[in-house]
Design an enzyme around this catalytic site. Sequence first.
Site, PDB file in Angstrom:
ATOM      1  CG  HIS A 514      -1.920  -1.140   1.194  1.00  0.00           C
ATOM      2  ND1 HIS A 514      -2.755  -1.420   2.247  1.00  0.00           N
ATOM      3  CD2 HIS A 514      -2.215  -2.054   0.236  1.00  0.00           C
ATOM      4  CE1 HIS A 514      -3.512  -2.476   1.943  1.00  0.00           C
ATOM      5  NE2 HIS A 514      -3.196  -2.875   0.731  1.00  0.00           N
TER       6      HIS A 514
HETATM    7  C1  LIG Z   1       0.564  -7.283  -4.668  1.00  0.00           C
HETATM    8  C2  LIG Z   1      -0.364  -6.186  -4.260  1.00  0.00           C
HETATM    9  C3  LIG Z   1      -1.426  -6.467  -3.411  1.00  0.00           C
HETATM   10  C4  LIG Z   1      -2.314  -5.462  -3.028  1.00  0.00           C
HETATM   11  N1  LIG Z   1      -3.452  -5.776  -2.352  1.00  0.00           N
HETATM   12  C5  LIG Z   1      -4.427  -4.854  -2.232  1.00  0.00           C
HETATM   13  C6  LIG Z   1      -5.725  -5.207  -1.777  1.00  0.00           C
HETATM   14  O1  LIG Z   1      -6.029  -6.365  -1.511  1.00  0.00           O
HETATM   15  N2  LIG Z   1      -6.651  -4.206  -1.649  1.00  0.00           N
HETATM   16  C7  LIG Z   1      -6.369  -2.908  -1.951  1.00  0.00           C
HETATM   17  O2  LIG Z   1      -7.236  -2.061  -1.771  1.00  0.00           O
HETATM   18  N3  LIG Z   1      -5.149  -2.546  -2.410  1.00  0.00           N
HETATM   19  C8  LIG Z   1      -4.193  -3.489  -2.593  1.00  0.00           C
HETATM   20  N4  LIG Z   1      -2.994  -3.137  -3.139  1.00  0.00           N
HETATM   21  C9  LIG Z   1      -2.704  -1.701  -3.378  1.00  0.00           C
HETATM   22  C10 LIG Z   1      -3.360  -1.098  -4.621  1.00  0.00           C
HETATM   23  O3  LIG Z   1      -3.450  -2.055  -5.650  1.00  0.00           O
HETATM   24  C11 LIG Z   1      -2.522   0.130  -5.036  1.00  0.00           C
HETATM   25  O4  LIG Z   1      -2.504   1.043  -3.972  1.00  0.00           O
HETATM   26  C12 LIG Z   1      -3.104   0.840  -6.262  1.00  0.00           C
HETATM   27  O5  LIG Z   1      -3.236  -0.076  -7.314  1.00  0.00           O
HETATM   28  C13 LIG Z   1      -2.225   2.014  -6.681  1.00  0.00           C
HETATM   29  O6  LIG Z   1      -2.832   2.674  -7.768  1.00  0.00           O
HETATM   30  P1  LIG Z   1      -2.126   3.873  -8.571  1.00  0.00           P
HETATM   31  O7  LIG Z   1      -3.090   4.304  -9.595  1.00  0.00           O
HETATM   32  O8  LIG Z   1      -1.604   4.883  -7.612  1.00  0.00           O
HETATM   33  O9  LIG Z   1      -0.851   3.197  -9.241  1.00  0.00           O
HETATM   34  P2  LIG Z   1      -0.787   1.950 -10.256  1.00  0.00           P
HETATM   35  O10 LIG Z   1      -2.046   1.187 -10.236  1.00  0.00           O
HETATM   36  O11 LIG Z   1       0.473   1.254  -9.973  1.00  0.00           O
HETATM   37  O12 LIG Z   1      -0.720   2.646 -11.690  1.00  0.00           O
HETATM   38  C14 LIG Z   1       0.402   3.290 -12.211  1.00  0.00           C
HETATM   39  C15 LIG Z   1       0.519   2.899 -13.689  1.00  0.00           C
HETATM   40  O13 LIG Z   1       1.369   3.831 -14.336  1.00  0.00           O
HETATM   41  C16 LIG Z   1       2.212   3.127 -15.228  1.00  0.00           C
HETATM   42  N5  LIG Z   1       3.402   3.974 -15.421  1.00  0.00           N
HETATM   43  C17 LIG Z   1       4.312   4.324 -14.491  1.00  0.00           C
HETATM   44  N6  LIG Z   1       5.219   5.161 -15.014  1.00  0.00           N
HETATM   45  C18 LIG Z   1       4.871   5.349 -16.309  1.00  0.00           C
HETATM   46  C19 LIG Z   1       5.421   6.124 -17.372  1.00  0.00           C
HETATM   47  N7  LIG Z   1       6.489   6.921 -17.189  1.00  0.00           N
HETATM   48  N8  LIG Z   1       4.820   6.067 -18.595  1.00  0.00           N
HETATM   49  C20 LIG Z   1       3.701   5.295 -18.790  1.00  0.00           C
HETATM   50  N9  LIG Z   1       3.144   4.546 -17.805  1.00  0.00           N
HETATM   51  C21 LIG Z   1       3.718   4.591 -16.580  1.00  0.00           C
HETATM   52  C22 LIG Z   1       2.476   1.809 -14.549  1.00  0.00           C
HETATM   53  O14 LIG Z   1       2.881   0.818 -15.472  1.00  0.00           O
HETATM   54  C23 LIG Z   1       1.132   1.514 -13.889  1.00  0.00           C
HETATM   55  O15 LIG Z   1       0.274   0.741 -14.706  1.00  0.00           O
HETATM   56  C24 LIG Z   1      -2.076  -4.116  -3.485  1.00  0.00           C
HETATM   57  C25 LIG Z   1      -1.008  -3.839  -4.337  1.00  0.00           C
HETATM   58  C26 LIG Z   1      -0.157  -4.856  -4.748  1.00  0.00           C
HETATM   59  C27 LIG Z   1       0.979  -4.522  -5.690  1.00  0.00           C
END
Ligand SMILES: Cc1cc2nc3c(=O)[nH]c(=O)nc-3n(C[C@H](O)[C@H](O)[C@H](O)COP(=O)(O)OP(=O)(O)OC[C@H]3O[C@@H](n4cnc5c(N)ncnc54)[C@H](O)[C@@H]3O)c2cc1C
Length: 574
Positions: A514
Amino acid sequence: MAAVSRWPENVVVFLYAVFFFHTFSSAQRDPGYTFMHQATTAPIVSYYDYIIVGGGTAGCPLAATLSQNSSVLLLERGGSPYGNTNITDLAAFGVALSDLSPTSPAQRFVSEDGVVSARARVLGGGSCLNAGFYSRAGHDYVRLAGWDARLVNESYQWVEKVVAFQPQMKQWQSAVRDGLVEAGIRPYNGFTYDHMYGTKVGGTIFDQNGHRHTAADLLQYANPSGLTVLLHAPVHQILFNNQEGSKPKAHGVIFMDANGLSHRAYLNRGPNNEVIVSSGALGSPQLLMFSGIGPKEQLDAHNIPVLLDQPLVGLGMSDNPMNAVFVPSPQPVEVSLIEVVGITHNGTYIEAASGENFASGTRTRDYGMFSPRIGQLSTLPPKQRTQEAIDKAVEDMQALPQSAFLGGFILEKIMGPVSTGHLELTSRSPNDNPLVTFNYFKEPEDLQRCVDGMKIIENVIESNSFSSFRFHYLSIVTLLNMTASSPINLLPKHANASRSLEQFCKDTVMTIWHFHGGCVVGRVVDHDYKVMGIDSLRVIDGSTFRNSPGTNPQASVMMLGRYMGVKMLRQRST
Ligand SMILES: Cc1cc2nc3c(=O)[nH]c(=O)nc-3n(C[C@H](O)[C@H](O)[C@H](O)COP(=O)(O)OP(=O)(O)OC[C@H]3O[C@@H](n4cnc5c(N)ncnc54)[C@H](O)[C@@H]3O)c2cc1C
Ligand SMILES: *[C@@H]1O[C@H](CO)[C@@H](O)[C@H](O)[C@H]1NC(C)=O
Ligand SMILES: *[C@@H]1O[C@H](CO)[C@@H](O)[C@H](O)[C@H]1NC(C)=O
Ligand SMILES: *[C@@H]1O[C@H](CO)[C@@H](O)[C@H](O)[C@H]1NC(C)=O
Ligand SMILES: *[C@@H]1O[C@H](CO)[C@@H](O)[C@H](O)[C@H]1NC(C)=O
Ligand SMILES: *[C@@H]1O[C@H](CO)[C@@H](O)[C@H](O)[C@H]1NC(C)=O
Ligand SMILES: *[C@@H]1O[C@H](CO)[C@@H](O)[C@H](O)[C@H]1NC(C)=O
């Protein structure tokens, strides 16, 4: 190990049944998005109203919403999640996380603290890798964030219609639920997405067939004529108009395709058009720095021309420590990821996962969320979790009797946390990981929360409700010892772990993934998520959080994408 050899070995039939069920389950249906293409097919120069960098958990709902009444380009550095059973099957949890190839949807990173973690590299982002638990933020969180509570509610509902389900709740999860209530985590609030003190069954993004539904599925809300999604399109830099006397204004981006060809996408002229960074807690501060927005010394060190000296970019990096106790069971348990949570008054959330995980078509033994294969190695203190140690643990695990995989982990995640760290660039490529330090348990308050949480877990294990899923001759101290040493990898016992709960917390700390921060609201972005000191540029994702919302964040990350999309469309039409 005496304890291991004493476990019964009569459960093989059950585990085979689980294996066959998941082998025959199919991958999630490909929605056949007409707007989704490989970046290699894109023009060298193109124009849009909005350019979103990162097709993750926030980026997808944001893009779907903005496409209703404007032209949107969504750029994702990874590929499509569709058709990949490593992503879509519940029992395959850990397969993507253990795939270390450059095409894996999970990119492993090891924090400077020594805890092994992963960040997403796939359309749908972290929602393609995660444990699926779906739980909203509390009313206090919404109020403190200054969000419009009604639009927040509507946005959660918009998300839930597509990706949230009620879990099936079999025996083991039910025993944990009843144990939590017995341990005093009351009232019992039943099944709800809401965040309320007490014990509840939360939502999950896995449906009744164990198939994952991700943020990429929210693109089915998109207006296909308003959206272009490009895969394998890492953005290397944001482009700015920088005229003297006015703020720098974002007006485009540079992205690369899989053939190494560089493309430019620019904003159409218009007062409301913007670049939005939704690249996640590691990716968003990293991209701002690549583009000249960050601490001057760091930019200088990588020969990046300084557009805005902003020392707060990359600060406020936090990860909620996860600590767990492994409880072997005398009877079969279901394969489950997170389904129940105890929301305590002690600054800690108690959750659980059970059973052995199988990847479709493989016979490797795995504990799912707690497998050394994915870097979760509570048997060694963080700094000792080298690749060699991980490989050794994986190997040792294969030699365990199948009965050793019966049971589950009761875990705690602390609220906040208070401790924070920082991020540093290692290169100028978005394919590389930056260096991240989270400073787990640096603040004594965080350590105290962990200790209190461990005490509650002890009470759950000792509850009547849970009694049929534990061996009574294994004391709590033995269970702590086993988690910190023996059953997973048969390494020598680590003498310090059971000496005190404080030491146990520090030595067995893992991540629940997280991690957040790096572009925190009030420091790097304002309350409208606009980057301070720059025009036409926002950051919308988990990097903006000071604290992780809810018990688990993904519901609120998806909600935020929808919420901000609606706000921005409203702004367009006024
Ligand atoms: C293994 C795991 C288990 C988890 N379990 C849970 C759970 O059970 N319940 C829950 O609520 N949360 C859970 N989480 C946490 C939750 O999934 C994350 O907090 C959330 O997905 C983060 O979202 P975000 O949009 O901030 O980033 P992300 O979803 O990581 O999105 C960022 C995206 O940007 C892309 N990116 C990055 N840099 C660039 C660039 N320069 N150019 C183009 N693309 C780029 C990446 O490839 C990625 O797809 C878990 C996370 C993981 C990894
Ligand atoms: C699934 O993961 C396995 C193991 O890491 C890998 O060999 C396989 O290629 C992956 N499958 C897909 C469709 O990516
Ligand atoms: C939001 O929904 C919750 C229930 O899910 C309700 O308690 C609350 O009053 C709602 N708030 C608003 C502002 O609609
Ligand atoms: C948790 O908080 C409750 C209520 O404040 C308190 O009664 C209890 O003792 C605390 N438990 C622990 C383990 O600190
Ligand atoms: C737990 O481990 C410690 C350190 O090795 C040892 O002193 C203690 O006897 C163990 N306790 C149990 C109950 O196994
Ligand atoms: C155990 O504790 C002792 C004394 O605090 C310390 O010197 C030693 O390094 C610790 N061992 C491990 C493996 O952390
Ligand atoms: C769509 O956007 C245009 C300006 O680009 C605006 O005039 C119109 O009101 C918007 N419509 C809706 C439904 O938001």
